[in-house]
Design a protein around this motif. Structure first.
Motif, PDB file in Angstrom:
ATOM      1  N   PRO A 138       9.089 -48.151  11.887  1.00  0.00           N
ATOM      2  CA  PRO A 138       9.916 -48.036  13.093  1.00  0.00           C
ATOM      3  C   PRO A 138      10.269 -49.374  13.709  1.00  0.00           C
ATOM      4  O   PRO A 138      11.341 -49.518  14.312  1.00  0.00           O
ATOM      5  CB  PRO A 138       9.050 -47.195  14.046  1.00  0.00           C
ATOM      6  N   TYR A 139       9.399 -50.359  13.563  1.00  0.00           N
ATOM      7  CA  TYR A 139       9.762 -51.689  14.059  1.00  0.00           C
ATOM      8  C   TYR A 139      10.992 -52.208  13.302  1.00  0.00           C
ATOM      9  O   TYR A 139      11.949 -52.714  13.912  1.00  0.00           O
ATOM     10  CB  TYR A 139       8.595 -52.668  13.909  1.00  0.00           C
ATOM     11  N   TRP A 143      14.766 -53.261  14.598  1.00  0.00           N
ATOM     12  CA  TRP A 143      15.413 -54.532  14.297  1.00  0.00           C
ATOM     13  C   TRP A 143      16.783 -54.301  13.635  1.00  0.00           C
ATOM     14  O   TRP A 143      17.794 -54.921  14.019  1.00  0.00           O
ATOM     15  CB  TRP A 143      14.537 -55.390  13.379  1.00  0.00           C
TER      16      TRP A 143
ATOM     17  N   GLY B  53       6.206 -42.144  19.110  1.00  0.00           N
ATOM     18  CA  GLY B  53       5.665 -43.368  18.514  1.00  0.00           C
ATOM     19  C   GLY B  53       6.758 -44.211  17.903  1.00  0.00           C
ATOM     20  O   GLY B  53       6.823 -45.438  18.103  1.00  0.00           O
ATOM     21  N   THR B  54       7.619 -43.570  17.151  1.00  0.00           N
ATOM     22  CA  THR B  54       8.737 -44.295  16.551  1.00  0.00           C
ATOM     23  C   THR B  54       9.598 -44.930  17.632  1.00  0.00           C
ATOM     24  O   THR B  54      10.035 -46.082  17.498  1.00  0.00           O
ATOM     25  CB  THR B  54       9.579 -43.332  15.689  1.00  0.00           C
ATOM     26  N   MET B  55       9.824 -44.210  18.712  1.00  0.00           N
ATOM     27  CA  MET B  55      10.692 -44.742  19.766  1.00  0.00           C
ATOM     28  C   MET B  55      10.155 -46.050  20.312  1.00  0.00           C
ATOM     29  O   MET B  55      10.926 -46.999  20.537  1.00  0.00           O
ATOM     30  CB  MET B  55      10.831 -43.712  20.888  1.00  0.00           C
ATOM     31  N   ASP B  57       7.811 -48.218  18.889  1.00  0.00           N
ATOM     32  CA  ASP B  57       7.837 -49.285  17.875  1.00  0.00           C
ATOM     33  C   ASP B  57       9.272 -49.755  17.623  1.00  0.00           C
ATOM     34  O   ASP B  57       9.538 -50.952  17.438  1.00  0.00           O
ATOM     35  CB  ASP B  57       7.241 -48.787  16.566  1.00  0.00           C
ATOM     36  N   MET B  58      10.167 -48.810  17.579  1.00  0.00           N
ATOM     37  CA  MET B  58      11.583 -49.117  17.373  1.00  0.00           C
ATOM     38  C   MET B  58      12.109 -49.976  18.523  1.00  0.00           C
ATOM     39  O   MET B  58      12.867 -50.937  18.314  1.00  0.00           O
ATOM     40  CB  MET B  58      12.327 -47.781  17.306  1.00  0.00           C
ATOM     41  N   ALA B  60      10.414 -52.041  20.164  1.00  0.00           N
ATOM     42  CA  ALA B  60       9.915 -53.398  19.948  1.00  0.00           C
ATOM     43  C   ALA B  60      10.848 -54.170  19.027  1.00  0.00           C
ATOM     44  O   ALA B  60      11.140 -55.354  19.254  1.00  0.00           O
ATOM     45  CB  ALA B  60       8.508 -53.354  19.365  1.00  0.00           C
ATOM     46  N   GLY B  61      11.314 -53.522  17.977  1.00  0.00           N
ATOM     47  CA  GLY B  61      12.267 -54.178  17.073  1.00  0.00           C
ATOM     48  C   GLY B  61      13.568 -54.502  17.777  1.00  0.00           C
ATOM     49  O   GLY B  61      14.154 -55.574  17.573  1.00  0.00           O
ATOM     50  N   GLU B  84      -1.111 -46.080  20.531  1.00  0.00           N
ATOM     51  CA  GLU B  84      -1.254 -47.201  19.599  1.00  0.00           C
ATOM     52  C   GLU B  84       0.007 -48.051  19.560  1.00  0.00           C
ATOM     53  O   GLU B  84      -0.055 -49.284  19.464  1.00  0.00           O
ATOM     54  CB  GLU B  84      -1.592 -46.678  18.205  1.00  0.00           C
ATOM     55  N   SER B  85       1.136 -47.386  19.666  1.00  0.00           N
ATOM     56  CA  SER B  85       2.389 -48.143  19.700  1.00  0.00           C
ATOM     57  C   SER B  85       2.475 -48.988  20.966  1.00  0.00           C
ATOM     58  O   SER B  85       2.969 -50.119  20.938  1.00  0.00           O
ATOM     59  CB  SER B  85       3.581 -47.190  19.602  1.00  0.00           C
ATOM     60  N   LEU B  88       0.274 -52.037  20.319  1.00  0.00           N
ATOM     61  CA  LEU B  88       0.832 -53.005  19.380  1.00  0.00           C
ATOM     62  C   LEU B  88       2.101 -53.657  19.921  1.00  0.00           C
ATOM     63  O   LEU B  88       2.260 -54.880  19.871  1.00  0.00           O
ATOM     64  CB  LEU B  88       1.139 -52.331  18.043  1.00  0.00           C
ATOM     65  N   ALA B  89       3.011 -52.824  20.424  1.00  0.00           N
ATOM     66  CA  ALA B  89       4.340 -53.330  20.773  1.00  0.00           C
ATOM     67  C   ALA B  89       4.343 -54.022  22.134  1.00  0.00           C
ATOM     68  O   ALA B  89       4.751 -55.179  22.257  1.00  0.00           O
ATOM     69  CB  ALA B  89       5.350 -52.185  20.755  1.00  0.00           C
ATOM     70  N   TYR B  92       0.108 -56.316  22.208  1.00  0.00           N
ATOM     71  CA  TYR B  92      -0.144 -57.424  21.275  1.00  0.00           C
ATOM     72  C   TYR B  92       1.109 -58.260  21.034  1.00  0.00           C
ATOM     73  O   TYR B  92       1.090 -59.491  21.103  1.00  0.00           O
ATOM     74  CB  TYR B  92      -0.665 -56.842  19.959  1.00  0.00           C
ATOM     75  N   LEU B  93       2.225 -57.571  20.779  1.00  0.00           N
ATOM     76  CA  LEU B  93       3.461 -58.316  20.533  1.00  0.00           C
ATOM     77  C   LEU B  93       4.067 -58.816  21.832  1.00  0.00           C
ATOM     78  O   LEU B  93       4.780 -59.822  21.839  1.00  0.00           O
ATOM     79  CB  LEU B  93       4.458 -57.414  19.791  1.00  0.00           C
TER      80      LEU B  93
END
Lengths: 285, 317
Positions: A138-139, A143, B53-55, B57-58, B60-61, B84-85, B88-89, B92-93
């Motif tokens: 998903p990251y 992007w 979750g995808t939303m 992390d996505m 973050a990208g 968890e996302s 991480l997003a 941590y990021l």
């Protein structure tokens, strides 16, 4: 497109896995040379006090070398190693590609240093903290979407393990990527057939994987995951006009290039001494 | 007439996006039809479906790609399913993602246990680098959204369902670390500390009955803000009753108790029981024991509830 020797199998039958043999007369390939140098570095990291995830680092190496070669010269593309346990492979591949300035071997796993067993963004060139599986996809999707919104031709490339496909987040992401028609997303599956506790085929088989991605609305390519030049070609095209994301199912060998461990599930995590590392670096290919 | 928090969020974000083309709005199928952002900027609005979750992390990208994503889904799905996302997003990021989480606490009422979230402060406060806010009313929500857009820092913003309280006034751009509501308060009294919509409503109700009680309203409840708040609280008072729609573990009350050694800190919260019955928001709160009576009970050692006859000499207060 190269067809894998493992193509068409129902699930994976890897034990014992045949060691692969390089072509009798291999044309010189800068990417292959790069991959070989990186494999030697991974062996050195297996000989550090911590050891490393050797098998998965070596299986993913050619994929990483090919993907990073694309992104090293394209600021609008991004590679994320979603199977973060292959951090040793990532560090080595980034170093030989010139993305990472600091040699990882002397510091791998060491106190006060950030070359940890799973990668985090404090390491130059690492895009996203991975190791809890499923998050890299998903990251990369985000992007890729950002490039589409910006009107630039960049790629989002996520390198996943086949064991990692057991994470629901991966398929959630495939659903979203297809629905949003993010054609510049590439998901690469390092299908080495192994995972932490054994073989994927024994733990949670993944039949008809290509059909699964196809059903999700992806373009699908199935390739020899050790044909680094063929992989490089797959990462080359501008996909900004595509509306289907691409799944590359890359058939690989766990521990690839190192005959004593090739295809062995036990190569997942390896700790060796310096003598064995020296010997292995002589025979690795 | 004020707007509920989630309505104010959508409206404010739509306004900000007019001048900031990097703003994106993501929803996970709970944004409702007729989302004003989707109407105004359909090319920057993404309903990703039921994929929390995808939303994140996505997002973050997208943030790493130069955008400012605001994502929204109900608090239990944001703070717990996608925890968890968030770690991480946003943690941590340090990705510049803002998560707006309605249906916090038990504001879902009859929707039931899965739609309640009494644990989000505990989860988010444990993730360093994330600004955690629980705005009270429309103006605070708008201000926090503007802050998130202006700073580009990771934010988690909790709100309720449809309640539309009137924000307390303050001076300046952002809500202050402590918004003092202590006009007419007397020194030496117990200080009410309010968090979120329910906590602040209860404190305001008690203070209307007993204006001598000082009241400190907190909008931001992440650890750095609470450390600053604790310092400011300690300068003025020695006894505090913290009111929040959250479990005691990991809540603001427990945090302030650690940050205020030597001071007396009591917590009025939603307790440890699972909400299992239907009813309105208020009825579920009553079942959990988070209501005005509970606040008076916590104040009982220092303050008699309104209407209580004076205690006989030698009797108990």
């Amino acid at each position: 497109m190269t067809t894998s020797t493992q193509a068409g199998r129902p699930g994976l039958v890897l034990a014992p896995f045949p060691a692969t043999t390089p072509p009798a007369i291999a044309a010189f390939s800068p990417l292959r040379e790069r991959a070989l140098a990186a494999r030697r570095m991974v062996i050195d990291m297996a000989a550090t006090p911590t050891g490393c995830h050797l098998g998965g680092s070596l299986s993913a190496m050619d994929i990483l070398i090919a993907a990073l070669d694309r992104t090293a010269t394209d600021a609008d593309s991004e590679v994320v190693l979603s199977k973060g346990h292959a951090a040793a492979g990532l560090y080595a591949a980034m170093y030989v590609t010139g993305i990472l300035g600091e040699h990882p071997v002397p510091h791998y796993g060491a106190p006060t240093h950030h070359f940890t067993g799973h990668p985090g963004p404090s390491v130059e060139g690492v895009r996203f903290p991975t190791g809890s599986l499923g998050h890299g996809a998903p990251y990369a999707l985000g992007w890729a979407l950002s490039r589409r919104l910006a009107g630039t031709p960049g790629l989002g490339i996520a390198v996943l393990g086949d064991g990692e496909l057991q994470e629901g987040l991966v398929w959630e992401t495939c659903q979203v990527a297809a629905a949003q028609r993010v054609g510049n997303l590439i998901v690469v599956v390092d299908r080495n057939g192994g995972q932490n506790d054994g073989l994927v085929a024994d733990i949670s088989p993944e039949p008809r994987l290509a059909e699964r991605f196809d059903a999700f609305g992806f373009e699908v390519r199935q390739v020899d995951g050790h044909d680094v030049d063929a992989l490089r070609d797959l990462f080359e095209p501008d996909r900004s006009d595509r509306d289907r994301p691409l799944a590359i199912i890359a058939d690989t060998v766990k521990g690839k290039g190192l005959r004593p461990v090739e295809g062995k599930a036990a190569s997942h995590y390896v700790s060796i001494d310096a003598r064995r590392a020296a010997a292995w670096k002589e025979i690795v290919r | 007439m004020t707007l509920p928090g989630r309505t104010a969020y959508r409206d404010e974000l739509t306004r900000i996006a007019a001048d900031n083309p990097r703003i994106l709005c993501l929803e996970a199928d709970l944004g409702g039809r007729g989302h004003p952002f989707a109407t105004a900027y359909p090319d920057r609005f993404f309903n990703v479906g039921i994929a929390e979750g995808t939303m994140i992390d996505m997002a973050a990208g997208l943030a790493e790609g130069g955008y400012q994503p605001f994502v929204s889904t109900f608090a239990p799905f944001a703070a717990l399913r996608a925890a968890e996302s968030l770690k991480l997003a946003l943690g941590y990021l340090g990705a510049g993602v803002t998560v707006v989480a309605p249906y916090a606490g038990v504001s879902g009422g009859w929707f039931g246990t899965t739609h309640h979230c009494l644990e989000d402060f505990a989860v988010l406060r444990a993730i360093p680098g994330v600004t955690v806010a629980a705005p009270y009313g429309e103006e605070e929500m708008r201000a926090v959204i503007r802050r998130a857009a202006r700073t580009g820092e990771p934010h988690y913003i909790r709100t309720g369902r449809n309640a539309a309280p009137v924000s307390l006034p303050w001076e300046g751009t952002d809500p202050p670390v402590v918004n003092w509501d202590d006009a007419g308060a007397e020194a030496g009294r117990t200080c009410l500390v309010s968090v979120g919509e329910v906590g602040t409503d209860l404190c305001l109700a008690v203070r209307r009955a007993r204006p001598a009680l000082p009241h400190a309203h907190l909008c931001f409840v992440d650890q750095p803000h609470l450390e600053r708040a604790a310092a400011e609280l300690a300068e003025r008072f020695d006894r505090f009753v913290v009111v929040e729609e959250h479990r005691p573990a990991g809540g603001v009350g427990s945090a302030l108790a650690l940050l205020l050694p030597g001071r007396e800190v009591r917590s009025v919260d939603a307790g440890d029981r699972w909400p299992v019955h239907g009813g309105s928001h208020e009825q579920v709160l009553d079942e959990l024991g988070l209501n005005e009576a509970a606040l008076w009970k916590a104040l009982a050692p220092y303050e008699a509830p309104p209407g209580t006859p004076p205690a006989a000499e030698g009797g108990k207060a």
